[in-house]
Design a protein around this motif. Structure first.
Motif, mmCIF file in Angstrom:
data_model
loop_
_atom_site.group_PDB
_atom_site.id
_atom_site.type_symbol
_atom_site.label_atom_id
_atom_site.label_comp_id
_atom_site.label_asym_id
_atom_site.label_seq_id
_atom_site.Cartn_x
_atom_site.Cartn_y
_atom_site.Cartn_z
ATOM 1 N N ARG A 61 0.891 -1.270 0.117
ATOM 2 C CA ARG A 61 -0.048 0.045 -0.261
ATOM 3 C C ARG A 61 0.749 1.335 -0.076
ATOM 4 O O ARG A 61 1.540 1.485 1.049
ATOM 5 N N THR A 62 0.692 1.645 -1.212
ATOM 6 C CA THR A 62 2.018 3.139 -1.177
ATOM 7 C C THR A 62 1.135 4.374 -1.892
ATOM 8 O O THR A 62 1.677 5.286 -1.615
ATOM 9 N N GLU A 63 0.125 4.202 -2.314
ATOM 10 C CA GLU A 63 -0.625 5.063 -3.187
ATOM 11 C C GLU A 63 -1.636 5.850 -2.021
ATOM 12 O O GLU A 63 -2.109 5.262 -1.112
ATOM 13 N N PRO A 64 -1.794 7.479 -1.930
ATOM 14 C CA PRO A 64 -2.367 8.027 -0.869
ATOM 15 C C PRO A 64 -4.011 7.435 -0.802
ATOM 16 O O PRO A 64 -4.461 7.293 0.431
ATOM 17 N N SER A 65 -4.766 6.849 -1.781
ATOM 18 C CA SER A 65 -5.934 6.153 -1.931
ATOM 19 C C SER A 65 -5.895 5.031 -0.977
ATOM 20 O O SER A 65 -7.090 4.408 -0.746
ATOM 21 N N GLN A 66 -4.949 4.458 -0.756
ATOM 22 C CA GLN A 66 -4.699 3.209 -0.117
ATOM 23 C C GLN A 66 -4.200 3.282 1.273
ATOM 24 O O GLN A 66 -4.056 2.367 2.174
ATOM 25 N N LEU A 67 -4.094 4.578 1.809
ATOM 26 C CA LEU A 67 -3.506 4.886 3.072
ATOM 27 C C LEU A 67 -4.630 5.473 3.856
ATOM 28 O O LEU A 67 -5.666 6.071 3.506
ATOM 29 N N SER A 68 -4.628 5.380 5.209
ATOM 30 C CA SER A 68 -5.400 6.307 6.021
ATOM 31 C C SER A 68 -5.224 7.669 6.214
ATOM 32 O O SER A 68 -4.100 8.014 5.597
ATOM 33 N N ASP A 69 -6.210 8.425 6.427
ATOM 34 C CA ASP A 69 -6.080 9.792 6.648
ATOM 35 C C ASP A 69 -4.905 10.476 7.354
ATOM 36 O O ASP A 69 -4.130 11.123 6.874
ATOM 37 N N ILE A 70 -4.451 9.569 8.716
ATOM 38 C CA ILE A 70 -3.395 9.996 9.522
ATOM 39 C C ILE A 70 -2.372 9.612 8.635
ATOM 40 O O ILE A 70 -1.333 10.577 8.833
ATOM 41 N N ARG A 75 2.619 12.037 5.884
ATOM 42 C CA ARG A 75 3.334 12.142 4.808
ATOM 43 C C ARG A 75 3.577 13.621 4.227
ATOM 44 O O ARG A 75 4.624 14.029 3.654
ATOM 45 N N GLN A 76 2.477 14.118 4.458
ATOM 46 C CA GLN A 76 2.593 15.872 3.897
ATOM 47 C C GLN A 76 3.213 16.692 5.097
ATOM 48 O O GLN A 76 2.948 17.714 4.979
ATOM 49 N N GLY A 77 3.346 16.124 6.242
ATOM 50 C CA GLY A 77 4.101 17.003 7.124
ATOM 51 C C GLY A 77 3.286 17.500 7.986
ATOM 52 O O GLY A 77 3.596 18.602 8.625
#
Length: 78
Positions: A61-70, A75-77
């Protein structure tokens, strides 16, 4: 809990399953049922933010749509 999708289709369930469903919906919302304990909708929203969408699907799971909001916020700091 009632979890609604972006088109207002909904499903009722417990807090645990409501959080799982909400985590997998784009634009989903949660509402407490009349007999729900105080703060239930808030707990579901907070739990969903930390659950990966479709967490039952295996694979990297590396794509933003595959990760949790947190995870995406981290990742965006934020």
């Amino acid at each position: 809990m009632t979890v609604l999708d972006a088109f207002n289709a909904g499903a009722d369930g417990c807090e645990h399953h409501g959080a799982r469903l909400l985590a997998s919906l784009a634009g989903g919302r949660v509402y407490a049922l009349p007999d729900a304990p105080s703060g239930a909708a808030t707990r579901v929203s907070k739990a969903a933010a930390g659950i990966r969408p479709f967490c039952w699907v295996d694979g990297p799971r590396t794509e933003p749509s595959q990760l949790s909001d947190i995870e995406n916020q981290a990742r965006q700091g934020r």
